[in-house]
Scaffold this motif. Structure first.
Motif, PDB file in Angstrom:
ATOM      1  N   PHE A 180       7.172   9.498   4.024  1.00 22.08           N
ATOM      2  CA  PHE A 180       6.535   8.617   3.002  1.00 22.08           C
ATOM      3  C   PHE A 180       4.956   8.885   2.805  1.00 22.08           C
ATOM      4  N   MET A 181       4.724  10.031   2.452  1.00 24.89           N
ATOM      5  CA  MET A 181       3.233  10.382   2.198  1.00 24.89           C
ATOM      6  C   MET A 181       2.641   9.719   0.959  1.00 24.89           C
ATOM      7  N   PRO A 182       3.433   9.868  -0.134  1.00 29.32           N
ATOM      8  CA  PRO A 182       3.047   9.124  -1.353  1.00 29.32           C
ATOM      9  C   PRO A 182       2.424   7.959  -1.168  1.00 29.32           C
ATOM     10  N   VAL A 183       3.438   6.944  -0.551  1.00 28.00           N
ATOM     11  CA  VAL A 183       3.000   5.596  -0.135  1.00 28.00           C
ATOM     12  C   VAL A 183       1.747   5.539   0.492  1.00 28.00           C
ATOM     13  N   ARG A 184       1.870   6.358   1.846  1.00 26.63           N
ATOM     14  CA  ARG A 184       0.726   6.265   2.656  1.00 26.63           C
ATOM     15  C   ARG A 184      -0.682   6.597   1.935  1.00 26.63           C
ATOM     16  N   GLN A 185      -0.488   7.695   1.021  1.00 25.96           N
ATOM     17  CA  GLN A 185      -1.864   8.217   0.537  1.00 25.96           C
ATOM     18  C   GLN A 185      -2.395   7.407  -0.552  1.00 25.96           C
ATOM     19  N   ASN A 186      -1.682   6.748  -1.402  1.00 29.07           N
ATOM     20  CA  ASN A 186      -2.021   6.102  -2.458  1.00 29.07           C
ATOM     21  C   ASN A 186      -2.055   4.509  -2.258  1.00 29.07           C
ATOM     22  N   MET A 187      -1.443   3.997  -1.028  1.00 26.23           N
ATOM     23  CA  MET A 187      -1.547   2.641  -0.993  1.00 26.23           C
ATOM     24  C   MET A 187      -2.083   2.419   0.630  1.00 26.23           C
ATOM     25  N   PRO A 188      -3.511   2.597   0.672  1.00 26.93           N
ATOM     26  CA  PRO A 188      -4.119   2.678   2.105  1.00 26.93           C
ATOM     27  C   PRO A 188      -4.010   1.165   2.421  1.00 26.93           C
ATOM     28  N   MET A 189      -3.674   0.996   3.849  1.00 17.65           N
ATOM     29  CA  MET A 189      -3.595  -0.386   4.401  1.00 17.65           C
ATOM     30  C   MET A 189      -5.023  -0.944   4.085  1.00 17.65           C
ATOM     31  N   ASN A 190      -4.941  -2.297   3.628  1.00 17.62           N
ATOM     32  CA  ASN A 190      -5.887  -3.235   3.506  1.00 17.62           C
ATOM     33  C   ASN A 190      -5.542  -4.778   3.733  1.00 17.62           C
ATOM     34  N   THR A 191      -5.667  -5.246   4.786  1.00 14.02           N
ATOM     35  CA  THR A 191      -5.001  -6.665   4.873  1.00 14.02           C
ATOM     36  C   THR A 191      -5.739  -7.714   4.491  1.00 14.02           C
ATOM     37  N   ARG A 192      -6.985  -7.416   3.721  1.00 10.05           N
ATOM     38  CA  ARG A 192      -7.670  -8.360   3.355  1.00 10.05           C
ATOM     39  C   ARG A 192      -7.699  -8.649   1.811  1.00 10.05           C
ATOM     40  N   LYS A 193      -6.968  -7.774   1.377  1.00  8.73           N
ATOM     41  CA  LYS A 193      -6.764  -7.729  -0.353  1.00  8.73           C
ATOM     42  C   LYS A 193      -5.286  -7.791  -0.491  1.00  8.73           C
ATOM     43  N   VAL A 194      -5.273  -8.354  -2.012  1.00  3.30           N
ATOM     44  CA  VAL A 194      -4.017  -8.397  -2.821  1.00  3.30           C
ATOM     45  C   VAL A 194      -4.562  -7.542  -4.228  1.00  3.30           C
ATOM     46  N   LEU A 195      -3.759  -6.338  -4.074  1.00  2.62           N
ATOM     47  CA  LEU A 195      -4.277  -5.513  -5.373  1.00  2.62           C
ATOM     48  C   LEU A 195      -2.894  -5.133  -6.189  1.00  2.62           C
ATOM     49  N   PRO A 196      -2.473  -6.034  -6.807  1.00  2.00           N
ATOM     50  CA  PRO A 196      -1.034  -5.713  -7.621  1.00  2.00           C
ATOM     51  C   PRO A 196      -1.330  -4.348  -8.468  1.00  2.00           C
ATOM     52  N   GLY A 197      -0.315  -3.505  -8.532  1.00  2.00           N
ATOM     53  CA  GLY A 197      -0.619  -2.385  -9.355  1.00  2.00           C
ATOM     54  C   GLY A 197      -1.345  -1.278  -9.097  1.00  2.00           C
ATOM     55  N   LYS A 198      -2.206  -1.637  -8.056  1.00  2.00           N
ATOM     56  CA  LYS A 198      -3.336  -0.709  -7.635  1.00  2.00           C
ATOM     57  C   LYS A 198      -3.058   0.714  -6.952  1.00  2.00           C
ATOM     58  N   GLY A 199      -1.587   0.454  -6.637  1.00  2.00           N
ATOM     59  CA  GLY A 199      -1.174   1.707  -5.816  1.00  2.00           C
ATOM     60  C   GLY A 199      -0.529   2.920  -6.341  1.00  2.00           C
ATOM     61  N   PHE A 200      -0.607   2.647  -7.744  1.00  2.00           N
ATOM     62  CA  PHE A 200       0.028   3.879  -8.429  1.00  2.00           C
ATOM     63  C   PHE A 200      -0.917   4.635  -9.429  1.00  2.00           C
ATOM     64  N   PRO A 201      -1.240   5.780  -9.168  1.00  2.00           N
ATOM     65  CA  PRO A 201      -2.239   6.757  -9.834  1.00  2.00           C
ATOM     66  C   PRO A 201      -1.197   6.980 -11.271  1.00  2.00           C
ATOM     67  N   GLU A 202      -2.150   7.504 -12.082  1.00  2.00           N
ATOM     68  CA  GLU A 202      -1.969   7.850 -13.648  1.00  2.00           C
ATOM     69  C   GLU A 202      -0.795   8.939 -13.538  1.00  2.00           C
ATOM     70  N   ALA A 203      -0.945   9.845 -12.635  1.00  2.00           N
ATOM     71  CA  ALA A 203      -0.104  11.217 -12.675  1.00  2.00           C
ATOM     72  C   ALA A 203       1.581  10.700 -12.392  1.00  2.00           C
ATOM     73  N   GLU A 204       2.236  11.055 -13.366  1.00  2.00           N
ATOM     74  CA  GLU A 204       3.642  10.602 -13.478  1.00  2.00           C
ATOM     75  C   GLU A 204       4.441  11.126 -12.199  1.00  2.00           C
ATOM     76  N   ASP A 205       4.373  12.407 -11.959  1.00  2.00           N
ATOM     77  CA  ASP A 205       4.890  12.923 -10.718  1.00  2.00           C
ATOM     78  C   ASP A 205       4.628  12.207  -9.474  1.00  2.00           C
ATOM     79  N   THR A 206       3.465  11.690  -9.374  1.00  2.00           N
ATOM     80  CA  THR A 206       3.000  10.947  -7.955  1.00  2.00           C
ATOM     81  C   THR A 206       3.610   9.567  -8.097  1.00  2.00           C
TER      82      THR A 206
END
Length: 221
Positions: free
Chosen positions: A105-131
């Motif tokens: 699950f590296m794509p999730v882990r690399q693009n959605m770092p754990m941050n228990t203090r925030k709510v960041l809807p939509g921020k875990g998806f980069p622009e690159a379509e393959d990612t």
């Protein structure tokens, strides 16, 4: 008494795993927190861990590093904690699932770092379509895995294999990530995520994270 060396509770997904298992299993331990990514942090961690990374468990003259290795050590040392299922076939499957989380699950882990203090809807998806596609594939696999295990073992309790096991500890940071990035899940997977988030130990971890003074910019998308 056991001593667990951990990183920031707001960000350290690997630290959460053994910490949560210890708390849910009611195994007494002391914790030492070393803030991540500060000058001298690896050197401070290397006092306890040969890798200079956290988490690390100290049990007298025994040192165990790596989250999954720590969970295995705890399961062996405290069999009454039930950190693996007692049934041989179920235990083998649980180990496979935990290992899949550990190495995958590296794509999730690399693009959605754990941050228990925030709510960041939509921020875990980069622009690159393959990612984006790789992240969606990870989420679908995790959702399907959670839903399937819950359907099979619901009669034995609310966790993935019925009672709380090392598998739940391994997936707890993923639950946290999905909460932070507001990931839509199936009803069964969301019910499981809610069960993890409702654990008193998980709530204690979140509360402690709120009080931490450290901010890591790369985790604050």
């Amino acid at each position: 008494m056991l001593r667990l060396i951990i990183g920031n509770k707001a960000y350290s997904s690997w630290s959460l795993r053994p910490w949560l298992a210890l708390r849910v299993a009611n195994i007494p331990f002391d914790e030492t927190l070393i803030p991540l990514y500060e000058d001298g942090s690896p050197e401070k961690a290397r006092v306890f861990s040969p890798t200079g990374k956290v988490p690390c468990l100290i049990d007298g003259g025994i040192t165990v590093w790596d989250s999954l290795a720590i969970l295995e050590y705890l399961a062996e040392t405290y069999p009454e904690a039930g950190l693996w299922p007692t049934d041989r076939a179920r235990r083998a499957e649980a180990r496979a699932v935990a290992a899949e989380m550990h190495s995958g699950f590296m794509p999730v882990r690399q693009n959605m770092p754990m941050n228990t203090r925030k709510v960041l809807p939509g921020k875990g998806f980069p622009e690159a379509e393959d990612t984006r596609a790789a992240i969606a594939k990870d989420i679908a696999r995790i959702d399907g895995l959670w839903s399937s295990l819950r359907a099979r073992f619901a009669a034995d309790g609310p966790f993935l294999f019925g009672s709380f096991t090392a598998v739940d500890a391994m997936f707890a940071p993923v639950v946290s990530r999905f909460k932070t990035y507001d990931i839509a899940l199936s009803d069964a997977a969301q019910a499981y995520a809610d069960t993890i988030l409702a654990l008193p130990a998980m709530q204690d971890w979140y509360a402690a994270a709120e009080q931490e003074p450290w901010v890591l910019p790369h985790c604050e998308k």
